[in-house]
Scaffold this active site. Structure first.
Site, PDB file in Angstrom:
ATOM      1  N   ASN A 199      55.929  35.205  36.812  1.00 43.81           N
ATOM      2  CA  ASN A 199      54.578  34.697  37.028  1.00 43.81           C
ATOM      3  C   ASN A 199      53.712  35.622  37.882  1.00 43.81           C
ATOM      4  O   ASN A 199      52.499  35.670  37.694  1.00 43.81           O
ATOM      5  CB  ASN A 199      54.686  33.317  37.710  1.00 43.81           C
ATOM      6  CG  ASN A 199      53.403  32.929  38.400  1.00 43.81           C
ATOM      7  OD1 ASN A 199      52.443  32.479  37.770  1.00 43.81           O
ATOM      8  ND2 ASN A 199      53.335  33.129  39.723  1.00 43.81           N
ATOM      9  N   SER A 259      48.028  35.778  29.720  1.00 42.61           N
ATOM     10  CA  SER A 259      46.671  35.301  30.039  1.00 42.61           C
ATOM     11  C   SER A 259      45.863  35.199  28.754  1.00 42.61           C
ATOM     12  O   SER A 259      46.100  35.952  27.798  1.00 42.61           O
ATOM     13  CB  SER A 259      45.978  36.304  30.966  1.00 42.61           C
ATOM     14  OG  SER A 259      44.601  36.002  31.075  1.00 42.61           O
ATOM     15  N   TYR A 275      43.804  44.877  33.278  1.00 44.84           N
ATOM     16  CA  TYR A 275      44.479  43.572  33.293  1.00 44.84           C
ATOM     17  C   TYR A 275      44.783  43.092  31.868  1.00 44.84           C
ATOM     18  O   TYR A 275      45.921  42.707  31.554  1.00 44.84           O
ATOM     19  CB  TYR A 275      43.573  42.560  34.002  1.00 44.84           C
ATOM     20  CG  TYR A 275      44.125  41.158  34.052  1.00 44.84           C
ATOM     21  CD1 TYR A 275      45.126  40.816  34.956  1.00 44.84           C
ATOM     22  CD2 TYR A 275      43.635  40.166  33.202  1.00 44.84           C
ATOM     23  CE1 TYR A 275      45.626  39.524  35.013  1.00 44.84           C
ATOM     24  CE2 TYR A 275      44.125  38.872  33.252  1.00 44.84           C
ATOM     25  CZ  TYR A 275      45.123  38.554  34.164  1.00 44.84           C
ATOM     26  OH  TYR A 275      45.614  37.277  34.209  1.00 44.84           O
ATOM     27  N   SER A 312      47.589  44.861  30.198  1.00 42.08           N
ATOM     28  CA  SER A 312      48.889  44.548  30.827  1.00 42.08           C
ATOM     29  C   SER A 312      49.393  43.193  30.333  1.00 42.08           C
ATOM     30  O   SER A 312      50.585  43.013  30.076  1.00 42.08           O
ATOM     31  CB  SER A 312      48.783  44.579  32.359  1.00 42.08           C
ATOM     32  OG  SER A 312      48.049  43.475  32.859  1.00 42.08           O
ATOM     33  N   LYS A 313      48.474  42.247  30.158  1.00 40.50           N
ATOM     34  CA  LYS A 313      48.884  40.900  29.735  1.00 40.50           C
ATOM     35  C   LYS A 313      49.180  40.844  28.226  1.00 40.50           C
ATOM     36  O   LYS A 313      49.972  40.028  27.760  1.00 40.50           O
ATOM     37  CB  LYS A 313      47.801  39.878  30.114  1.00 40.50           C
ATOM     38  CG  LYS A 313      47.694  39.668  31.626  1.00 40.50           C
ATOM     39  CD  LYS A 313      48.964  39.036  32.184  1.00 40.50           C
ATOM     40  CE  LYS A 313      48.867  38.707  33.657  1.00 40.50           C
ATOM     41  NZ  LYS A 313      50.065  38.021  34.175  1.00 40.50           N
ATOM     42  N   ILE A 371      42.217  28.707  35.652  1.00 40.87           N
ATOM     43  CA  ILE A 371      42.991  27.858  36.559  1.00 40.87           C
ATOM     44  C   ILE A 371      42.521  28.117  37.999  1.00 40.87           C
ATOM     45  O   ILE A 371      42.402  29.278  38.416  1.00 40.87           O
ATOM     46  CB  ILE A 371      44.513  28.151  36.445  1.00 40.87           C
ATOM     47  CG1 ILE A 371      44.986  28.102  34.977  1.00 40.87           C
ATOM     48  CG2 ILE A 371      45.310  27.176  37.310  1.00 40.87           C
ATOM     49  CD1 ILE A 371      44.771  26.787  34.266  1.00 40.87           C
TER      50      ILE A 371
END
Ligand code: NAD
Length: 267
Positions: free
Chosen positions: A99, A150, A164, A167-168, A197
């Protein structure tokens, strides 16, 4: 009368006797996952770069009668991951939740090699090493892996997440390729795609954005206005899906990517 081979809901959702390792469990989504897994009866290995936060969480969870151990690990450091597994591989966890992650915004022209390496090291390479170690350590006993990706992997929305998102996306691809090869060895390997979130991480990112660029604030407003549920989600709403994926409720689910995003990907 209960049919032969039929499990009750209580049995299906139970993590009694299991050990779960949750990275980034000092805050936000990881913390909520640790709390729900403990409630379902799992012992816990809490991993974070911030030892104080996981120690504090361990104190609250220990009151609930599960074993909890904490490990300070900087997941950007491959040696630190090797050392962790040297310590735990004799008794590896049944369930691994990858996570921990960072989501720093940066203009494309300002991204340098150190920045790109850091995002990839924490968000993608650590997930690769953790999955590799888990699969090797559990050999043919199998296990559960849940990787937190994500919605940005599928639908890039916010400006300045050029490292980001990839990477996800890598996390998603890794999940699927491992599921393809190891699901016949009693592993179930799935991804969750959270979006919107409300966590300490997103709140801090919003503060940084306020200092930096008005354009990114506009992104935030547009995000909410196109979000079908028109509200942010709570970390616990992600944790509940993690519990489904960790438990026998999802015994025929592997290689899946489940959005927990208030409908954002569908809009
Ligand atoms: P958060 O910042 O609240 O918590 C992240 C935790 O990871 C922190 O406790 C932090 O100390 C730990 N961590 C960071 N770098 C680390 C490192 N190098 N080694 C070990 N631990 C480290 O974050 P969050 O919002 O709960 O996000 C959790 C995960 O969910 C991340 O992977 C994030 O990308 C993903 N995600 C979150 C959202 C959202 O809306 N919050 C959306 C999509 C994906």
């Amino acid at each position: 009368m209960v049919k032969a081979g039929y499990s009750t809901l209580k049995e299906l959702i139970s993590l009694d006797g299991k050990v779960s390792l949750v990275t980034g469990s000092g805050s936000g989504i990881g913390k909520a996952i640790a709390e729900r897994f403990a409630e379902a009866g799992s012992s816990l290995m809490l991993i974070d770069i911030d030892k104080e936060k996981i120690d504090r969480l361990a104190d609250t969870l220990k009151g609930g009668n599960v074993d909890v151990s904490t490990y300070k690990v900087d997941l950007s450091d491959k040696k630190a991951i090797d050392n962790l597994w040297e310590e735990i591989s004799a008794n590896p966890p049944d369930i691994l939740v990858n996570n921990a992650g960072i989501y720093p915004f940066k203009k494309l022209e300002d991204v340098d090699e150190a920045f790109l390496d850091r995002v990839f090291d924490i968000n993608l390479k650590s997930v690769f090493w953790m999955c590799q170690k888990m699969i090797m350590a559990r050999n043919n006993r199998g296990g559960i892996i849940i990787n937190i990706s994500s919605i940005e992997a599928i639908l890039p929305f916010k400006n300045g997440l050029y490292s980001y998102g990839p990477s996800k996306w890598g996390v998603l691809s890794l999940t699927r390729s491992l599921a393809k090869d190891f699901s016949n060895k009693a592993f179930r390997i799935n991804a969750i795609l959270p979006g919107g979130i409300n966590t300490p991480g997103t709140r801090n990112a919003a503060k940084g954005v306020l200092k930096l660029q008005l354009g990114l604030i506009k992104d935030g407003v547009e995000f909410l206005s196109r979000l079908p549920m028109r509200r942010l989600g709570s970390p616990d709403e992600v944790a509940r899906i993690a519990l489904v994926l960790a438990s026998d409720l999802s015994s025929y689910v592997t290689g899946a990517a489940i959005p927990v995003d208030g409908g954002f990907l569908s809009a």
